[in-house]
Design an enzyme around this catalytic site. Structure first.
Site, PDB file in Angstrom:
ATOM      1  N   LYS A 115      49.837  50.552  58.722  1.00 44.82           N
ATOM      2  CA  LYS A 115      49.948  50.691  60.177  1.00 44.82           C
ATOM      3  C   LYS A 115      51.411  50.663  60.608  1.00 44.82           C
ATOM      4  O   LYS A 115      51.789  51.311  61.591  1.00 44.82           O
ATOM      5  CB  LYS A 115      49.163  49.582  60.874  1.00 44.82           C
ATOM      6  CG  LYS A 115      47.658  49.659  60.633  1.00 44.82           C
ATOM      7  CD  LYS A 115      46.921  48.665  61.525  1.00 44.82           C
ATOM      8  CE  LYS A 115      45.585  48.240  60.960  1.00 44.82           C
ATOM      9  NZ  LYS A 115      44.561  49.269  60.890  1.00 44.82           N
ATOM     10  N   GLU A 199      50.942  42.613  67.869  1.00 42.32           N
ATOM     11  CA  GLU A 199      50.660  43.586  68.923  1.00 42.32           C
ATOM     12  C   GLU A 199      50.173  42.836  70.137  1.00 42.32           C
ATOM     13  O   GLU A 199      49.533  41.792  70.000  1.00 42.32           O
ATOM     14  CB  GLU A 199      49.517  44.520  68.471  1.00 42.32           C
ATOM     15  CG  GLU A 199      49.942  45.931  68.214  1.00 42.32           C
ATOM     16  CD  GLU A 199      48.808  46.798  67.667  1.00 42.32           C
ATOM     17  OE1 GLU A 199      47.636  46.546  67.959  1.00 42.32           O
ATOM     18  OE2 GLU A 199      49.145  47.745  66.939  1.00 42.32           O
ATOM     19  N   HIS A 234      34.941  43.996  65.343  1.00 41.08           N
ATOM     20  CA  HIS A 234      35.935  45.067  65.427  1.00 41.08           C
ATOM     21  C   HIS A 234      35.497  46.315  64.677  1.00 41.08           C
ATOM     22  O   HIS A 234      36.312  47.140  64.291  1.00 41.08           O
ATOM     23  CB  HIS A 234      37.300  44.635  64.871  1.00 41.08           C
ATOM     24  CG  HIS A 234      37.882  43.438  65.557  1.00 41.08           C
ATOM     25  ND1 HIS A 234      38.141  43.409  66.909  1.00 41.08           N
ATOM     26  CD2 HIS A 234      38.241  42.227  65.077  1.00 41.08           C
ATOM     27  CE1 HIS A 234      38.644  42.225  67.223  1.00 41.08           C
ATOM     28  NE2 HIS A 234      38.710  41.490  66.138  1.00 41.08           N
ATOM     29  N   ARG A 291      40.942  60.590  56.502  1.00 45.64           N
ATOM     30  CA  ARG A 291      39.692  60.919  55.795  1.00 45.64           C
ATOM     31  C   ARG A 291      38.667  61.381  56.807  1.00 45.64           C
ATOM     32  O   ARG A 291      38.907  61.355  58.008  1.00 45.64           O
ATOM     33  CB  ARG A 291      39.172  59.663  55.107  1.00 45.64           C
ATOM     34  CG  ARG A 291      39.045  58.518  56.120  1.00 45.64           C
ATOM     35  CD  ARG A 291      38.316  57.328  55.579  1.00 45.64           C
ATOM     36  NE  ARG A 291      38.558  56.122  56.346  1.00 45.64           N
ATOM     37  CZ  ARG A 291      37.876  55.734  57.410  1.00 45.64           C
ATOM     38  NH1 ARG A 291      36.889  56.476  57.871  1.00 45.64           N
ATOM     39  NH2 ARG A 291      38.169  54.620  58.042  1.00 45.64           N
TER      40      ARG A 291
END
Ligand code: ADP
Ligand code: ADP
Ligand code: MG
Length: 488
Positions: A115, A199, A234, A291
């Site tokens: 990330k 974040e 999540h 993907r």
């Protein structure tokens, strides 16, 4: 391409094989000892056992899989999702063996697999990002400083995280040091990489992602959005396309941003750019999945594009046969992931045997599954049994069709997310489109499931049992308390 090997199992292996067959391409299945009798093994033209049930002894055995491919004149390998699909080493090994990897280059996989690297790669492209830091952090004092800057609550995320794992919400400064230490050690053991970053925790976001498709000749298009806000842990359970809330302007802006992310990653093939949006429809880049995505069918239904066919064509070096202007949204699609999980019991896996398994059929109903009646759902892999997808001219009709399809889907022998799907389809928040990633926490009442579809007689019986159980519980409580008193 004459023959492709599908390095996967379950519904996705079958789904890929169906398109290959349609294109006149031969298929090779691999399977673990636990999957010997699985439909994907029966469907394939050839099938080979790669080892015992645990995935690190079978579906993750790169060299063994490539050996089989070479021995049987396979000229393409499709990795599906999960397993080796986002493994740059595997993509490189496949290519080095002279076989086409049906997916992006090892470079793109590597950049987007982290990330942090992903944020770095797109930073010159003007893509809005969630406020936070864009590098790995270990120093707690610095973390506290940054967290106070962006404002609590914040999210500590593992750079290598995936599948909803590797995230920790921190509400206040006092908790940060401990949570960070835990996040780092978890990331190390789960992903082999302890890099974490911070974040801002977006309070009530929606998860909206854009499907992209790129060829080797510099053409990149997007195939609009998928709304994936109904999640547990999540991780997505219900998805739909298009989203009930995007305006044409925001849709266009997000699509263009996603195309830029793909370009930044030098992307080839089908990929997904994930965003969070806030209640003002501001969007923020989260990550890119390199993907085919679990929920790709909703996009196929609203665009009429077979994404697996496009993946294969791009891998063969062909140009995309359509432009952005050719793509249009038509109708509405809803998907429910049918997991072997018990929604009444915190969505815990509910493994067992499919004593009865009967799928709904009809116009506008698509079931992508990988099991048959009588089969066990193995404990070794993701507990998804199937994806139930409905398609209709409008959102309301697609939801109606979904309700009917859920009612006609008969699974006995284990608990599934079907009743949860029914709950979602009936809920005002979902119907009105006014929901976010906290739907389960805010609205889901497991008690309301148990009595959902029962007849009056069954209800009376259930009620009697409940009263009886409560009585017994009270007796137990009293016993427990009296023991307690006695011990004092
Ligand atoms: P999608 O992102 O396609 O909507 P998921 O997030 O549910 O779907 O993940 C897709 C598949 O990949 C699932 O089978 C999930 O278990 C698996 N997966 C994703 N990331 C990881 C990971 N880091 N480690 C192990 N499995 C993963
Ligand atoms: P993964 O690799 O596990 O898929 P993502 O970054 O895609 O990780 O996030 C998965 C989910 O976690 C999102 O769909 C959302 O529900 C939640 N999430 C991630 N980042 C944030 C954030 N900054 N604020 C609030 N929720 C978040
Ligand atoms: Mg994600």
């Amino acid at each position: 391409m004459q023959k492709i090997l599908i390095a996967n199992r379950g519904e996705i292996a079958l789904r890929v094989m169906r398109t290959a067959r349609k294109m006149g391409i031969k298929t090779v299945a691999i399977y673990s000892e636990a999957d010997r009798h699985a439909p994907h093994v029966q469907f394939a033209d050839q099938a080979f056992c790669v080892g015992p049930a645990p995935s690190n002894e079978s579906y993750l055995k790169m060299d063994k899989i490539i050996e089989i491919a070479k021995a049987h004149a396979v000229d393409g390998i499709h990795p599906g999702y999960g397993f080796l699909s986002e493994n740059a080493v595997f993509a490189k090994k496949v290519t080095d063996a002279g076989i086409t990897f049906i997916g992006p280059s090892p470079f793109s996989i590597e950049v987007m697999g982290s990330k942090l690297a992903a944020k770095e790669a797109v930073k010159d492209y003007g893509i809005p990002m969630v406020p936070g830091i864009d590098r790995a952090i270990e120093d707690v004092d610095l973390a506290i400083e940054i967290a106070n800057d962006i404002g609590f609550p914040i999210l500590i995320k593992a750079s290598a995280g995936g599948g909803g794992k590797g995230m920790r919400i921190v509400e206040k400064e006092e908790e940060l040091a401990e949570q960070m230490a835990r996040a780092i050690s978890e990331a190390k053991s789960a992903f082999g990489d302890g890099s974490v970053f911070i974040e801002k925790y977006i309070a009530s976001p929606r998860h909206i992602e854009i499907q992209v498709l790129a060829d080797r000749h510099g053409n990149t298009v997007h195939l609009f959005e998928r709304e994936c806000s109904i999640q547990r842990r999540h991780q997505k359970v219900v998805e739909e396309a298009p989203s009930a809330v995007l305006t044409p302007e925001v849709r266009k802006a997000m699509g263009e941003a996603a195309v830029k992310v793909a370009v930044a990653a030098k992307y080839e093939g089908a990929g997904t750019v994930e965003f969070l949006i806030d209640d003002q429809l501001n969007f923020y880049f989260l990550e890119m999945n390199t993907r085919l995505q679990v929920e790709h069918p909703v996009t196929e239904l609203i665009t009429g594009v077979d994404l697996v066919e496009q993946q294969i064509k791009v891998a063969r070096g062909e140009q995309l046969s359509f432009t952005q202007e050719d793509l249009k949204i038509e109708g509405h699609a809803v998907e429910l992931r049918v997991y072997a999980e018990d929604p009444v019991n915190n969505f815990l896996p509910s493994v067992g045997t499919l004593e009865r398994y009967q799928i709904p059929v009809g116009e506008g109903i698509r079931v992508d599954d990988g099991f048959k009646e009588g089969m066990d759902i193995p404990i070794y892999y993701d507990p998804m049994i199937a994806k139930l997808i409905t398609y209709a001219p409008s959102r309301a009709l697609a939801i109606e069709k979904m309700k009917q399809a859920i009612a006609d889907y008969h699974i006995e022998g284990l608990a599934t997310t079907l009743p949860f799907g029914r709950f979602v389809m009936d809920h005002d928040a979902f119907l009105s489109g006014n929901f976010n990633t906290h739907f389960v926490k805010q609205h889901f009442k497991p008690d309301e499931l148990a009595f959902g579809k029962e007849t009056e007689a069954e209800l009376a019986a259930l009620l009697a049992i409940k009263v009886l159980e409560e009585g017994q519980q009270r007796v137990k409580d009293i016993k427990h308390h009296s023991n307690h008193w006695r011990n004092r």
